[in-house]
Each structure stands twice: as structure tokens, then as C-alpha cells.
Design a protein around this motif. Structure first.
Motif, short mmCIF file in Angstrom:
data_model
loop_
_atom_site.label_atom_id
_atom_site.label_comp_id
_atom_site.label_asym_id
_atom_site.label_seq_id
_atom_site.Cartn_x
_atom_site.Cartn_y
_atom_site.Cartn_z
N ALA A 100 13.53 17.12 22.74
CA ALA A 100 14.41 15.96 22.60
C ALA A 100 15.47 16.19 21.52
O ALA A 100 16.64 15.85 21.71
CB ALA A 100 13.59 14.71 22.28
N LEU A 101 15.07 16.78 20.40
CA LEU A 101 16.04 17.04 19.34
C LEU A 101 17.04 18.11 19.78
O LEU A 101 18.25 17.93 19.59
CB LEU A 101 15.33 17.48 18.05
N ARG A 102 16.57 19.18 20.37
CA ARG A 102 17.49 20.24 20.84
C ARG A 102 18.49 19.69 21.85
O ARG A 102 19.68 19.99 21.78
CB ARG A 102 16.70 21.39 21.46
N ARG A 103 18.00 18.91 22.78
CA ARG A 103 18.88 18.34 23.81
C ARG A 103 19.96 17.47 23.17
O ARG A 103 21.14 17.58 23.51
CB ARG A 103 18.05 17.52 24.80
N SER A 104 19.57 16.64 22.23
CA SER A 104 20.53 15.75 21.58
C SER A 104 21.51 16.54 20.70
O SER A 104 22.70 16.22 20.67
CB SER A 104 19.79 14.71 20.74
N LEU A 105 21.03 17.54 19.99
CA LEU A 105 21.92 18.34 19.15
C LEU A 105 22.94 19.11 19.98
O LEU A 105 24.07 19.30 19.54
CB LEU A 105 21.10 19.32 18.30
N SER A 106 22.56 19.50 21.19
CA SER A 106 23.49 20.26 22.04
C SER A 106 24.68 19.41 22.48
O SER A 106 25.71 19.95 22.89
CB SER A 106 22.76 20.80 23.28
#
Length: 147
Positions: free
Chosen positions: A21-27
């Protein structure tokens, strides 16, 4: 800022769903951000010993980890030079005032409560990207201040 302009985050988190979830949002922030996630504090220590200082722009630490807990890791990182100059933020689901106080007492630079939905992760990602861009500490609803 790193020499190549990449914001590198070391995330110590045992819940793969939170990592994704964090990686997806940071991307989606438009900032060149790389997240290296590990599920255990002991592995994070190994990585930090093997990595040049200032490689990571931020270290995110969950409190509840298998093996060594996040608050114990935080205390170790503040004691040893392997993380000197790198901001250490707790990122956890705990909203306990006792956990917040202990995290700051052990040297946390910030205490963030994990979001519980996509909009919350988008706000968290924006907050982290704004930190990387520099300037004043941006606003974020999940940031808990010491009392």
C-alpha cells in the motif's frame, strides 16, 4: 537529497499489505522514491551495516515486529552511528499515548499512525514526498506529537 536525486526509504514492516500500500501510494507522488522493505529489525541492522551512511533518506519502523521490536530497534539505531543523520520515523497502527511517548523518548524523529484506507495512504505518501522536497514539516493527520 541523495546525489542521484532518489529518495530511498528503509521500511521495517512485517505486514506485506502495508508495504504494498505504501509503495503503490508513493509511486503516484511524482517523486523518485525507492522503498526497501524488510520484515525484521535484525535484517534492517544488517542492511544498515552493509550500506554506506546516508544511503537512506528515511527509516520507517513498525513497533510490533517478530523478534526484536521496533522500539528496541529505534533505541539501538540512535545509539550507533549506522543511522546517524537519517530521520527515524515510527509507522505503526498503535495510537497509544504510551507508545508515542516511548518512541520519542527513544529518539524517534516522528510518530506516524498507519492509514486504514487508500486515501490515507495517499496522504501519507504526499507527506513523505513533501519531507523529501525539504522545507517546513508538512501537515499530516497521522502525525502524533510528543506530549
Amino acid at each position: 537529497m541523495s546525489a542521484d536525486g532518489v529518495f530511498r526509504i528503509l521500511q521495517i514492516e512485517d505486514n506485506q499489505g502495508d508495504v504494498v500500500a505504501l509503495r503503490r501510494s508513493l509511486s503516484r507522488t511524482g517523486v523518485d522514491i525507492t522503498v526497501q522493505a524488510v520484515p525484521k529489525a535484525e535484517r534492517a541492522l544488517d542492511i544498515l551495516r552493509e550500506t554506506p551512511s546516508h544511503h537512506f533518506g528515511l527509516i520507517l519502523i513498525d513497533i510490533n515486529l517478530p523478534g526484536m521490536g521496533g522500539l528496541d530497534l529505534l533505541k539501538l539505531l540512535k545509539t550507533y552511528a549506522i543511522s546517524a543523520g537519517t530521520p527515524l520515523f515510527v509507522l505503526t497502527s498503535s495510537q497509544s499515548e504510551a507508545d508515542v511517548a516511548l518512541a520519542y523518548a527513544r529518539g524517534a524523529d516522528g510518530y506516524l499512525v498507519k492509514p486504514d484506507d487508500a486515501a490515507g495512504y495517499a496522504a501519507l505518501a504526499g507527506f513523505l514526498a513533501d519531507i523529501w522536497k525539504g522545507g517546513a514539516m508538512p501537515a499530516y493527520a497521522g502525525l502524533r506529537a510528543p506530549r
